[in-house]
Design a protein around this motif. Structure first.
Motif, mmCIF file in Angstrom:
data_model
loop_
_atom_site.group_PDB
_atom_site.id
_atom_site.type_symbol
_atom_site.label_atom_id
_atom_site.label_comp_id
_atom_site.label_asym_id
_atom_site.label_seq_id
_atom_site.Cartn_x
_atom_site.Cartn_y
_atom_site.Cartn_z
ATOM 1 N N ASP A 66 -1.253 6.979 -6.195
ATOM 2 C CA ASP A 66 0.290 6.331 -5.728
ATOM 3 C C ASP A 66 0.003 5.362 -4.583
ATOM 4 N N GLU A 67 -0.781 5.951 -3.455
ATOM 5 C CA GLU A 67 -1.008 4.835 -2.285
ATOM 6 C C GLU A 67 -1.592 3.767 -2.709
ATOM 7 N N LEU A 68 -2.570 3.391 -3.726
ATOM 8 C CA LEU A 68 -2.817 2.105 -4.403
ATOM 9 C C LEU A 68 -1.898 1.667 -5.088
ATOM 10 N N ALA A 69 -1.329 2.471 -5.871
ATOM 11 C CA ALA A 69 -0.366 1.807 -6.841
ATOM 12 C C ALA A 69 0.668 1.130 -6.140
ATOM 13 N N THR A 70 1.140 1.669 -4.988
ATOM 14 C CA THR A 70 2.517 1.296 -3.996
ATOM 15 C C THR A 70 1.871 -0.276 -3.424
#
Length: 126
Positions: A66-70
């Motif tokens: 989620d951190e990279l996707a965000t």
């Protein structure tokens, strides 16, 4: 700044994960140019598809990072903000259409910014 330069700059600055892929792509492009004395192709399409989507964004979504996707969703917002048709068309075809897949819908609706949400509605998502 050309659309190619804008996309490259945004990817390089916002997604360090893309840097190695950008360098490899550009080295391949230079080898192609040296061999055939013609440009490799439209960079913006390759930057968005081969590098941004397949090397960074799609893997982040697949593994649930989620951190990279965000950060990838933030890049999409920044690219939409450019308001450049030379960026919008490959962005829609190479990225946004992939985000419309039903298996990604929950994540996309949770993490997409307002500009992307508006664009997704054109595809019946959201």
């Amino acid at each position: 700044m050309t659309s190619d330069e804008a996309i490259r700059s945004i990817l390089w600055t916002r997604l360090p994960e893309s840097r190695l892929h950008l360098q490899e792509f550009e080295a391949d492009e230079q080898a192609e140019l040296d061999e055939h004395q013609r440009p490799f192709g439209l960079r913006c399409w390759s930057y968005l598809s081969e590098i941004f989507w397949w090397e960074v964004f799609e893997p982040a979504l697949t593994v649930g990072d989620d951190e990279l996707a965000t950060r990838c969703f933030a890049v999409v917002e920044e690219l939409i903000e450019l308001g450049n048709p030379d960026v919008d068309e490959p962005l829609d075809i190479r990225v946004v259409e992939h985000l419309c897949h039903p298996k990604r819908r929950a994540t996309v609706l949770r993490l997409a910014g307002p500009l992307l949400r508006t664009r997704l509605r054109r595809y019946g998502v959201g």
